[in-house]
Design a protein around this motif. Structure first.
Motif, PDB file in Angstrom:
ATOM      1  N   THR A 181      -3.846   0.250  10.848  1.00 21.54           N
ATOM      2  CA  THR A 181      -3.376  -1.107  10.576  1.00 21.54           C
ATOM      3  C   THR A 181      -4.448  -2.147  10.864  1.00 21.54           C
ATOM      4  O   THR A 181      -4.453  -3.221  10.264  1.00 21.54           O
ATOM      5  CB  THR A 181      -2.141  -1.442  11.443  1.00 21.54           C
ATOM      6  OG1 THR A 181      -2.475  -1.242  12.826  1.00 21.54           O
ATOM      7  CG2 THR A 181      -0.961  -0.574  11.075  1.00 21.54           C
ATOM      8  N   ASP A 182      -5.344  -1.852  11.796  1.00 27.42           N
ATOM      9  CA  ASP A 182      -6.377  -2.807  12.176  1.00 27.42           C
ATOM     10  C   ASP A 182      -7.611  -2.629  11.298  1.00 27.42           C
ATOM     11  O   ASP A 182      -7.790  -1.621  10.637  1.00 27.42           O
ATOM     12  CB  ASP A 182      -6.753  -2.619  13.652  1.00 27.42           C
ATOM     13  CG  ASP A 182      -7.066  -1.153  13.981  1.00 27.42           C
ATOM     14  OD1 ASP A 182      -6.391  -0.266  13.423  1.00 27.42           O
ATOM     15  OD2 ASP A 182      -7.976  -0.912  14.786  1.00 27.42           O
ATOM     16  N   GLY A 183      -8.462  -3.660  11.273  1.00 23.69           N
ATOM     17  CA  GLY A 183      -9.717  -3.563  10.550  1.00 23.69           C
ATOM     18  C   GLY A 183     -10.582  -2.469  11.149  1.00 23.69           C
ATOM     19  O   GLY A 183     -10.947  -2.530  12.327  1.00 23.69           O
ATOM     20  N   LYS A 204      -7.883   0.440  -8.053  1.00 23.35           N
ATOM     21  CA  LYS A 204      -6.634  -0.072  -7.488  1.00 23.35           C
ATOM     22  C   LYS A 204      -6.777  -0.584  -6.052  1.00 23.35           C
ATOM     23  O   LYS A 204      -6.164  -1.589  -5.690  1.00 23.35           O
ATOM     24  CB  LYS A 204      -5.560   1.023  -7.529  1.00 23.35           C
ATOM     25  CG  LYS A 204      -5.064   1.348  -8.929  1.00 23.35           C
ATOM     26  CD  LYS A 204      -3.945   2.386  -8.881  1.00 23.35           C
ATOM     27  CE  LYS A 204      -3.372   2.662 -10.250  1.00 23.35           C
ATOM     28  NZ  LYS A 204      -2.272   3.669 -10.213  1.00 23.35           N
ATOM     29  N   LEU A 205      -7.565   0.110  -5.233  1.00 22.21           N
ATOM     30  CA  LEU A 205      -7.626  -0.256  -3.826  1.00 22.21           C
ATOM     31  C   LEU A 205      -9.036  -0.598  -3.350  1.00 22.21           C
ATOM     32  O   LEU A 205      -9.206  -1.450  -2.486  1.00 22.21           O
ATOM     33  CB  LEU A 205      -7.061   0.873  -2.939  1.00 22.21           C
ATOM     34  CG  LEU A 205      -5.547   1.000  -2.927  1.00 22.21           C
ATOM     35  CD1 LEU A 205      -5.094   1.936  -4.038  1.00 22.21           C
ATOM     36  CD2 LEU A 205      -5.046   1.534  -1.594  1.00 22.21           C
ATOM     37  N   GLY A 206     -10.037   0.097  -3.875  1.00 20.24           N
ATOM     38  CA  GLY A 206     -11.400  -0.190  -3.468  1.00 20.24           C
ATOM     39  C   GLY A 206     -11.700   0.285  -2.058  1.00 20.24           C
ATOM     40  O   GLY A 206     -11.013   1.134  -1.501  1.00 20.24           O
ATOM     41  N   ALA A 207     -12.752  -0.281  -1.480  1.00 16.09           N
ATOM     42  CA  ALA A 207     -13.207   0.133  -0.160  1.00 16.09           C
ATOM     43  C   ALA A 207     -13.304  -1.073   0.764  1.00 16.09           C
ATOM     44  O   ALA A 207     -13.531  -2.202   0.329  1.00 16.09           O
ATOM     45  CB  ALA A 207     -14.570   0.825  -0.260  1.00 16.09           C
ATOM     46  N   GLY A 208     -13.109  -0.832   2.055  1.00 14.91           N
ATOM     47  CA  GLY A 208     -13.225  -1.904   3.032  1.00 14.91           C
ATOM     48  C   GLY A 208     -12.629  -1.495   4.360  1.00 14.91           C
ATOM     49  O   GLY A 208     -12.007  -0.437   4.484  1.00 14.91           O
ATOM     50  N   LYS A 209     -12.832  -2.337   5.368  1.00 16.09           N
ATOM     51  CA  LYS A 209     -12.278  -2.057   6.687  1.00 16.09           C
ATOM     52  C   LYS A 209     -10.757  -2.144   6.694  1.00 16.09           C
ATOM     53  O   LYS A 209     -10.093  -1.572   7.562  1.00 16.09           O
ATOM     54  CB  LYS A 209     -12.868  -3.015   7.717  1.00 16.09           C
ATOM     55  CG  LYS A 209     -14.355  -2.802   7.982  1.00 16.09           C
ATOM     56  CD  LYS A 209     -14.866  -3.757   9.050  1.00 16.09           C
ATOM     57  CE  LYS A 209     -16.341  -3.517   9.327  1.00 16.09           C
ATOM     58  NZ  LYS A 209     -16.875  -4.453  10.353  1.00 16.09           N
ATOM     59  N   ALA A 210     -10.205  -2.859   5.730  1.00 14.44           N
ATOM     60  CA  ALA A 210      -8.751  -2.937   5.565  1.00 14.44           C
ATOM     61  C   ALA A 210      -8.463  -2.957   4.069  1.00 14.44           C
ATOM     62  O   ALA A 210      -9.085  -3.722   3.330  1.00 14.44           O
ATOM     63  CB  ALA A 210      -8.182  -4.186   6.233  1.00 14.44           C
ATOM     64  N   VAL A 211      -7.549  -2.106   3.615  1.00 12.11           N
ATOM     65  CA  VAL A 211      -7.162  -2.067   2.205  1.00 12.11           C
ATOM     66  C   VAL A 211      -5.644  -2.149   2.110  1.00 12.11           C
ATOM     67  O   VAL A 211      -4.927  -1.934   3.092  1.00 12.11           O
ATOM     68  CB  VAL A 211      -7.666  -0.783   1.510  1.00 12.11           C
ATOM     69  CG1 VAL A 211      -9.185  -0.715   1.527  1.00 12.11           C
ATOM     70  CG2 VAL A 211      -7.063   0.475   2.140  1.00 12.11           C
ATOM     71  N   ALA A 212      -5.167  -2.462   0.918  1.00 16.78           N
ATOM     72  CA  ALA A 212      -3.717  -2.588   0.699  1.00 16.78           C
ATOM     73  C   ALA A 212      -3.134  -1.212   0.399  1.00 16.78           C
ATOM     74  O   ALA A 212      -2.868  -0.861  -0.757  1.00 16.78           O
ATOM     75  CB  ALA A 212      -3.442  -3.555  -0.442  1.00 16.78           C
ATOM     76  N   GLY A 216       2.779   4.794   3.085  1.00 16.69           N
ATOM     77  CA  GLY A 216       2.522   5.168   4.465  1.00 16.69           C
ATOM     78  C   GLY A 216       2.859   4.116   5.496  1.00 16.69           C
ATOM     79  O   GLY A 216       3.265   2.993   5.187  1.00 16.69           O
ATOM     80  N   ILE A 217       2.686   4.514   6.763  1.00 13.30           N
ATOM     81  CA  ILE A 217       2.899   3.632   7.898  1.00 13.30           C
ATOM     82  C   ILE A 217       1.595   3.520   8.660  1.00 13.30           C
ATOM     83  O   ILE A 217       0.715   4.375   8.560  1.00 13.30           O
ATOM     84  CB  ILE A 217       4.019   4.160   8.825  1.00 13.30           C
ATOM     85  CG1 ILE A 217       3.665   5.565   9.342  1.00 13.30           C
ATOM     86  CG2 ILE A 217       5.350   4.179   8.110  1.00 13.30           C
ATOM     87  CD1 ILE A 217       4.668   6.098  10.357  1.00 13.30           C
ATOM     88  N   GLY A 218       1.455   2.446   9.416  1.00 18.64           N
ATOM     89  CA  GLY A 218       0.192   2.184  10.072  1.00 18.64           C
ATOM     90  C   GLY A 218       0.237   2.369  11.577  1.00 18.64           C
ATOM     91  O   GLY A 218       1.267   2.164  12.222  1.00 18.64           O
ATOM     92  N   GLY A 219      -0.894   2.791  12.127  1.00 13.01           N
ATOM     93  CA  GLY A 219      -1.074   2.891  13.569  1.00 13.01           C
ATOM     94  C   GLY A 219      -2.319   2.133  13.978  1.00 13.01           C
ATOM     95  O   GLY A 219      -3.287   2.051  13.222  1.00 13.01           O
TER      96      GLY A 219
END
Length: 232
Positions: A181-183, A204-212, A216-219
């Motif tokens: 969930t975090d960057g 659709k999503l690309g790359a990065g420290k945070a993506v959409a 799923g669920i986040g931790g």
């Protein structure tokens, strides 16, 4: 500076530490130092290794206290820019633009390396058939795990997973995705890999420290992801 290395189909991290140059003055003359306190934050991926190193160092140098908190690469670099910490760890190298914002000056040091893995928890199922020799592990071809993360493959007994794992008993259960969930530098390197092998993912999503993430669920942190996988 790139923090991604690919070898034999695996994705590796090269965690870096960005060190504020001002801390050098704190350790210039050991004869005049009674106690030194250094604070660092950042990536959770290498945190267990750093904690061991820092503990061992402190035992040999009790006058030097180094505290490290695993709060994620993005937050770590931001706090270094704001000047609230002495160093920050990131799985993605600090950019020239970020370095220019650090008034005290900064230097990036490669510290260690590790591989990103796709973890799963099927302890009571996915047992290897006695008729089939081999390790009790699942094989997930590249396009299969891409489609899992895209939400196109949703069950463990999907025909494409079964085809890659002959002789393995797969359960008729939904695949529950867990992501950060975090960057995260880990997320950045993983999504760079997914973008490189899948045009659809890149589009659709690309790359990065945070993506959409689409499913799923986040931790929070790698430890949060691990805890959720163990619970599910």
């Amino acid at each position: 500076m790139s923090a991604q290395v690919q070898s034999k189909g695996r994705v590796y991290l090269l965690p870096l530490i960005a060190v504020s140059l001002s801390i050098a003055s704190c350790t210039a003359d050991h004869r005049n130092i009674k106690h030194v306190s250094i604070v660092g934050v950042g990536a959770s991926f290498p945190a267990p290794l750093y904690e061991r190193w820092l503990s061992d160092y402190n035992q040999k140098n009790p006058n030097v206290e180094i505290n490290y908190q695993a709060i994620g690469s993005s937050t770590g670099v931001q706090q270094l820019i704001e000047g609230t910490v002495d160093f920050a760890a990131s799985d993605v190298g600090i950019t020239n633009e970020q370095a220019a914002k650090i008034k005290r000056g900064v230097i990036a040091l490669p510290i260690t390396a590790g591989s990103i893995v796709l973890a799963y928890n099927l302890t009571q199922v996915a047992q290897q058939s006695p008729q089939v020799n081999g390790p009790r592990t699942l094989r997930l071809p590249r396009q299969v795990y891409v489609d899992i993360f895209l939400g196109k493959i949703t069950n463990w007994n999907h025909p494409r997973i079964a085809a890659a794992n002959p002789g393995v008993s797969l359960p008729n259960l939904p695949i529950q995705i867990v992501h950060r969930t975090d960057g995260s530098g880990t997320t950045s390197v993983l999504t760079q890999h997914l973008s490189a092998i899948s045009p659809e993912w890149k589009r659709k999503l690309g790359a990065g420290k945070a993506v959409a993430w689409q499913v799923g669920i986040g931790g929070k942190g790698n430890e949060g992801v691990t805890a959720l996988i163990q619970q599910i």
